[in-house]
Design a protein around this motif. Structure first.
Motif, mmCIF file in Angstrom:
data_model
loop_
_atom_site.group_PDB
_atom_site.id
_atom_site.type_symbol
_atom_site.label_atom_id
_atom_site.label_comp_id
_atom_site.label_asym_id
_atom_site.label_seq_id
_atom_site.Cartn_x
_atom_site.Cartn_y
_atom_site.Cartn_z
ATOM 1 N N UNK A 1 -7.273 -8.351 11.552
ATOM 2 C CA UNK A 1 -7.556 -7.363 10.616
ATOM 3 C C UNK A 1 -6.182 -6.730 10.255
ATOM 4 N N UNK A 2 -5.818 -6.598 8.985
ATOM 5 C CA UNK A 2 -4.759 -5.648 8.548
ATOM 6 C C UNK A 2 -4.955 -4.129 8.557
ATOM 7 N N UNK A 3 -4.113 -3.536 9.335
ATOM 8 C CA UNK A 3 -4.406 -2.157 9.434
ATOM 9 C C UNK A 3 -3.741 -1.183 8.393
ATOM 10 N N UNK A 4 -2.450 -1.736 8.144
ATOM 11 C CA UNK A 4 -1.525 -1.010 7.113
ATOM 12 C C UNK A 4 -0.826 -2.064 6.437
ATOM 13 N N UNK A 5 -1.088 -2.122 5.162
ATOM 14 C CA UNK A 5 -0.442 -3.140 4.328
ATOM 15 C C UNK A 5 1.203 -3.104 4.391
ATOM 16 N N UNK A 6 1.811 -3.977 4.189
ATOM 17 C CA UNK A 6 3.396 -4.014 3.941
ATOM 18 C C UNK A 6 3.985 -2.761 3.176
ATOM 19 N N UNK A 7 5.097 -2.013 3.435
ATOM 20 C CA UNK A 7 5.750 -1.221 2.978
ATOM 21 C C UNK A 7 7.143 -0.935 3.435
ATOM 22 N N UNK A 8 8.242 -0.491 2.496
ATOM 23 C CA UNK A 8 9.289 -0.284 3.348
ATOM 24 C C UNK A 8 9.629 1.105 4.125
ATOM 25 N N UNK A 9 9.609 0.965 5.297
ATOM 26 C CA UNK A 9 9.644 2.069 5.924
ATOM 27 C C UNK A 9 11.008 2.650 6.045
ATOM 28 N N UNK A 10 11.995 1.822 5.856
ATOM 29 C CA UNK A 10 13.480 2.432 5.424
ATOM 30 C C UNK A 10 13.848 1.456 4.549
#
Length: 126
Positions: free
Chosen positions: A81-90
């Protein structure tokens, strides 16, 4: 993706008390510590009440792995299961995503820059 051996980065643990040298992550409204400064590579996360992060990512420990460039989406496809989709944390340093895999909360970290770089020193006043 089952044969891909991932490199360990850190273990994340939710806490409720301010920690020394926390930095602020606006996208997820959480204070984090730098696991590179902890002898056991622990990252402590302290979520603000209005953080959009809910469920297992907020409630359970996670283990973070560095993933080779271009593999993040394939790893998420193989997750339970994907809980949080990809994002640029930095920005321009690291993209992250969270998933459940084999019952564990996993953070996948795709570094675009130096994997030893951590968040800028925006510190909470203790």
């Amino acid at each position: 993706m089952n044969s891909l051996r991932l490199e360990f980065d850190h273990v994340g643990i939710t806490c409720h008390e301010p920690q020394e040298d926390e930095t602020w992550v606006e996208a997820t409204r959480v204070w984090v510590t730098n696991p590179r400064q902890h002898p056991q590579s622990l990252e402590f996360l302290r979520y603000e009440p209005d953080s959009p992060v809910t469920g297992p990512v907020r409630e359970r420990p996670h283990i973070a792995y560095r993933v080779p460039k271009g593999t993040l989406e394939a790893l998420l496809e193989a997750a339970d299961e994907v809980l949080l989709e990809p994002w640029e944390a930095q920005k321009d340093v690291v993209r992250v995503a969270f998933a459940l895999k084999d019952g564990a909360v996993i953070e996948y970290m795709e570094y675009m820059g130096d994997p030893n770089q951590w968040f800028p020193a925006e510190r909470n006043e203790l």
